[in-house]
Design an enzyme around this catalytic site. Structure first.
Site, PDB file in Angstrom:
ATOM      1  N   ASP A 100       0.815  -1.357   0.010  1.00 30.54           N
ATOM      2  CA  ASP A 100       0.015   0.026   0.162  1.00 30.54           C
ATOM      3  C   ASP A 100       0.790   1.270   0.078  1.00 30.54           C
ATOM      4  O   ASP A 100       1.598   1.561   0.933  1.00 30.54           O
ATOM      5  CB  ASP A 100      -0.780  -0.292   1.221  1.00 30.54           C
ATOM      6  CG  ASP A 100      -1.810   1.144   1.379  1.00 30.54           C
ATOM      7  OD1 ASP A 100      -1.382   2.096   0.710  1.00 30.54           O
ATOM      8  OD2 ASP A 100      -2.815   1.137   2.318  1.00 30.54           O
ATOM      9  N   ASN A 114       1.840   5.395 -10.800  1.00 31.06           N
ATOM     10  CA  ASN A 114       0.555   5.173 -11.456  1.00 31.06           C
ATOM     11  C   ASN A 114      -0.507   5.310 -10.483  1.00 31.06           C
ATOM     12  O   ASN A 114      -1.697   5.480 -10.820  1.00 31.06           O
ATOM     13  CB  ASN A 114       0.281   4.136 -12.336  1.00 31.06           C
ATOM     14  CG  ASN A 114      -1.056   3.609 -13.010  1.00 31.06           C
ATOM     15  OD1 ASN A 114      -1.375   4.271 -13.643  1.00 31.06           O
ATOM     16  ND2 ASN A 114      -1.531   2.547 -12.376  1.00 31.06           N
ATOM     17  N   TYR A 125      -9.068  15.504  -5.989  1.00 29.34           N
ATOM     18  CA  TYR A 125      -8.316  14.509  -6.687  1.00 29.34           C
ATOM     19  C   TYR A 125      -7.685  15.656  -7.958  1.00 29.34           C
ATOM     20  O   TYR A 125      -6.441  15.436  -8.144  1.00 29.34           O
ATOM     21  CB  TYR A 125      -9.421  13.613  -7.655  1.00 29.34           C
ATOM     22  CG  TYR A 125      -8.620  13.039  -8.425  1.00 29.34           C
ATOM     23  CD1 TYR A 125      -8.033  11.507  -8.623  1.00 29.34           C
ATOM     24  CD2 TYR A 125      -9.121  13.330  -9.991  1.00 29.34           C
ATOM     25  CE1 TYR A 125      -7.567  10.990  -9.469  1.00 29.34           C
ATOM     26  CE2 TYR A 125      -8.416  12.652 -11.072  1.00 29.34           C
ATOM     27  CZ  TYR A 125      -7.711  11.629 -10.657  1.00 29.34           C
ATOM     28  OH  TYR A 125      -7.233  10.613 -11.898  1.00 29.34           O
ATOM     29  N   GLY A 126      -8.417  16.319  -8.370  1.00 29.55           N
ATOM     30  CA  GLY A 126      -7.720  17.336  -9.416  1.00 29.55           C
ATOM     31  C   GLY A 126      -6.505  18.032  -9.094  1.00 29.55           C
ATOM     32  O   GLY A 126      -5.525  18.292  -9.586  1.00 29.55           O
ATOM     33  N   LYS A 183      -3.572  15.745  -8.935  1.00 27.30           N
ATOM     34  CA  LYS A 183      -2.702  15.637 -10.118  1.00 27.30           C
ATOM     35  C   LYS A 183      -2.037  16.934 -10.814  1.00 27.30           C
ATOM     36  O   LYS A 183      -1.067  16.749 -11.499  1.00 27.30           O
ATOM     37  CB  LYS A 183      -4.015  15.131 -11.173  1.00 27.30           C
ATOM     38  CG  LYS A 183      -4.466  13.752 -10.712  1.00 27.30           C
ATOM     39  CD  LYS A 183      -3.416  12.636 -10.572  1.00 27.30           C
ATOM     40  CE  LYS A 183      -4.077  11.469 -10.506  1.00 27.30           C
ATOM     41  NZ  LYS A 183      -2.761  10.271 -10.717  1.00 27.30           N
TER      42      LYS A 183
HETATM   43  N1  LIG Z   1      -9.243   6.171 -15.986  1.00 28.45           N
HETATM   44  C1  LIG Z   1      -9.379   7.569 -16.225  1.00 28.45           C
HETATM   45  O1  LIG Z   1     -10.276   7.930 -16.732  1.00 28.45           O
HETATM   46  C2  LIG Z   1      -8.090   8.365 -15.772  1.00 28.45           C
HETATM   47  C3  LIG Z   1      -7.932   9.511 -16.383  1.00 28.45           C
HETATM   48  C4  LIG Z   1      -6.914  10.367 -16.000  1.00 28.45           C
HETATM   49  C5  LIG Z   1      -6.098  10.088 -15.085  1.00 28.45           C
HETATM   50  N2  LIG Z   1      -5.932   8.512 -14.692  1.00 28.45           N
HETATM   51  C6  LIG Z   1      -4.931   8.038 -13.951  1.00 28.45           C
HETATM   52  O2  LIG Z   1      -4.570   6.936 -14.479  1.00 28.45           O
HETATM   53  C7  LIG Z   1      -3.956   6.247 -13.456  1.00 28.45           C
HETATM   54  C8  LIG Z   1      -4.405   4.727 -13.374  1.00 28.45           C
HETATM   55  O3  LIG Z   1      -5.709   4.904 -12.978  1.00 28.45           O
HETATM   56  P1  LIG Z   1      -6.753   3.853 -13.787  1.00 28.45           P
HETATM   57  O4  LIG Z   1      -7.935   4.556 -14.435  1.00 28.45           O
HETATM   58  O5  LIG Z   1      -5.999   2.452 -14.415  1.00 28.45           O
HETATM   59  O6  LIG Z   1      -7.680   3.251 -12.295  1.00 28.45           O
HETATM   60  P2  LIG Z   1      -7.746   1.982 -11.721  1.00 28.45           P
HETATM   61  O7  LIG Z   1      -8.015   0.687 -12.389  1.00 28.45           O
HETATM   62  O8  LIG Z   1      -8.386   2.175 -10.354  1.00 28.45           O
HETATM   63  O9  LIG Z   1      -6.214   1.775 -11.302  1.00 28.45           O
HETATM   64  C9  LIG Z   1      -5.655   2.122  -9.990  1.00 28.45           C
HETATM   65  C10 LIG Z   1      -4.732   1.219  -9.245  1.00 28.45           C
HETATM   66  O10 LIG Z   1      -3.983   1.862  -8.183  1.00 28.45           O
HETATM   67  C11 LIG Z   1      -3.945   0.742  -7.149  1.00 28.45           C
HETATM   68  N3  LIG Z   1      -3.820   1.353  -5.788  1.00 28.45           N
HETATM   69  C12 LIG Z   1      -4.988   2.323  -5.281  1.00 28.45           C
HETATM   70  N4  LIG Z   1      -4.480   2.609  -4.260  1.00 28.45           N
HETATM   71  C13 LIG Z   1      -3.173   2.193  -3.882  1.00 28.45           C
HETATM   72  C14 LIG Z   1      -2.334   2.130  -2.949  1.00 28.45           C
HETATM   73  N5  LIG Z   1      -2.802   2.930  -1.806  1.00 28.45           N
HETATM   74  N6  LIG Z   1      -1.246   1.528  -2.829  1.00 28.45           N
HETATM   75  C15 LIG Z   1      -1.025   0.757  -3.874  1.00 28.45           C
HETATM   76  N7  LIG Z   1      -1.696   0.456  -5.170  1.00 28.45           N
HETATM   77  C16 LIG Z   1      -3.091   1.092  -4.974  1.00 28.45           C
HETATM   78  C17 LIG Z   1      -5.360  -0.177  -7.168  1.00 28.45           C
HETATM   79  O11 LIG Z   1      -5.118  -1.553  -7.002  1.00 28.45           O
HETATM   80  P3  LIG Z   1      -5.448  -1.924  -5.412  1.00 28.45           P
HETATM   81  O12 LIG Z   1      -6.824  -1.355  -5.053  1.00 28.45           O
HETATM   82  O13 LIG Z   1      -5.691  -3.492  -5.645  1.00 28.45           O
HETATM   83  O14 LIG Z   1      -4.402  -1.540  -4.427  1.00 28.45           O
HETATM   84  C18 LIG Z   1      -5.529  -0.083  -8.895  1.00 28.45           C
HETATM   85  O15 LIG Z   1      -5.131  -1.174  -9.416  1.00 28.45           O
HETATM   86  C19 LIG Z   1      -4.256   6.904 -12.156  1.00 28.45           C
HETATM   87  O16 LIG Z   1      -3.039   7.661 -11.632  1.00 28.45           O
HETATM   88  C20 LIG Z   1      -5.379   7.774 -12.443  1.00 28.45           C
HETATM   89  O17 LIG Z   1      -5.592   9.055 -11.823  1.00 28.45           O
HETATM   90  C21 LIG Z   1      -6.919   7.899 -14.944  1.00 28.45           C
END
Ligand SMILES: NC(=O)c1ccc[n+]([C@@H]2O[C@H](COP(=O)([O-])OP(=O)(O)OC[C@H]3O[C@@H](n4cnc5c(N)ncnc54)[C@H](OP(=O)(O)O)[C@@H]3O)[C@@H](O)[C@H]2O)c1
Length: 252
Positions: free
Chosen positions: A62, A89, A152-153, A156
């Protein structure tokens, strides 16, 4: 030089590699011959990422816990031998308008999205050699507000500031720092935030109406950029935000 040769045996540490963009990025790096360690809190998700990809190993941690950065870096050195690329990420989003922001939830967002990358990068730094790359995954433009998702914004936009600052601090050591800022991407991120399928369908349509390309991104379309900014051929890219959003920020 063949592009596919330059990532052979590069070592890549990716947080949040159990789902979404992190998973796709890990698999793309591995497909190009890189040795990858994915980190997340859920062993089963990480195992699914690694399934069928011998170049991907897993480590449960974590990123918000104070001991995590040292443990993650130690695991990376043990399993991969060294760290060439760090992809920060892992993140969470918990949308709320100002009047509904909960302190504990906000602290969790800050700890995951901002302090996680700060201290993981700090602990990885002694092991990054010239040619090393830190890729921070960010999101929204700093020039527009985001009603209903200010915390959140903010994390980032702040992470993009860290990218620019670290890029200057680390350039003389030959280490590059780059942000990749995805637009709205088809991942479970909003399901992880607690939204129902009906809410997601409505939100998706709202985004499609605003995105000039008229659709959400596929995770592969973001992962491609993450992998390619880490290539040696991208060696002059530093301290910048690569925005991959289908024109959303350009439309305002
Ligand atoms: N999807 C979008 O529309 C979007 C848009 C802009 C930016 N992003 C960015 O892209 C990146 C990936 O996001 P995603 O869309 O792929 O979302 P996601 O599927 O929710 O991936 C986030 C991952 O982070 C892990 N995580 C969360 N908290 C954690 C912690 N405390 N320690 C370790 N791992 C942790 C989660 O796994 P566990 O819960 O199993 O730990 C999950 O696998 C993020 O930085 C997000 O802000 C996404």
């Amino acid at each position: 030089m063949e592009l596919t040769e330059t990532l052979l045996d590069r070592t890549v540490l990716i947080t949040g590699g159990g789902t979404g963009i992190g998973r796709t990025t890990a698999q793309r790096f591995a497909a190009e011959g890189a040795q990858v360690l994915v980190v997340g809190r859920t062993a089963e998700r990480l195992a699914e990422t690694a399934d069928g990809h011998p170049g991907i190993r897993t480590f449960v941690a974590d990123v918000t816990l104070p001991d995590a950065p040292a443990a993650i870096v130690a695991a990376a050195l043990d399993i991969l031998g060294r760290i060439d690329v760090l992809v920060n990420n892992a993140a969470i989003t918990r949308p709320a308008p100002l009047e509904a922001i909960d302190r504990k939830v906000a602290e969790q967002e800050l700890a995951t999205n901002l302090l996680g990358p700060v201290f993981l990068a700090q602990h990885a730094l002694p092991h990054l050699e010239a040619g090393g790359v830190i890729v921070n995954i960010t999101s929204n433009s700093p020039h527009q507000g985001w009603p209903g998702n200010s915390v959140y914004g903010s994390t980032k936009v702040a992470l993009d500031f860290l990218t620019r600052t670290w890029a200057v601090e680390l350039a003389q050591r030959g280490i590059r720092v780059v942000s990749v800022a995805p637009g709205v991407t088809e991942t479970p991120v909003m399901t992880h935030a607690g939204f129902t399928d009906e809410q997601l369908a409505e939100m998706g349509q709202g985004f499609r109406d605003r995105i000039p390309l008229g659709r959400l991104a596929r995770p592969e379309e973001i992962a491609w950029w993450i992998v390619n900014v880490a290539r040696p051929e991208a060696g002059y890219l530093n301290g910048t935000v690569v925005r991959v959003d289908g024109g959303l920020s350009a439309a305002g």
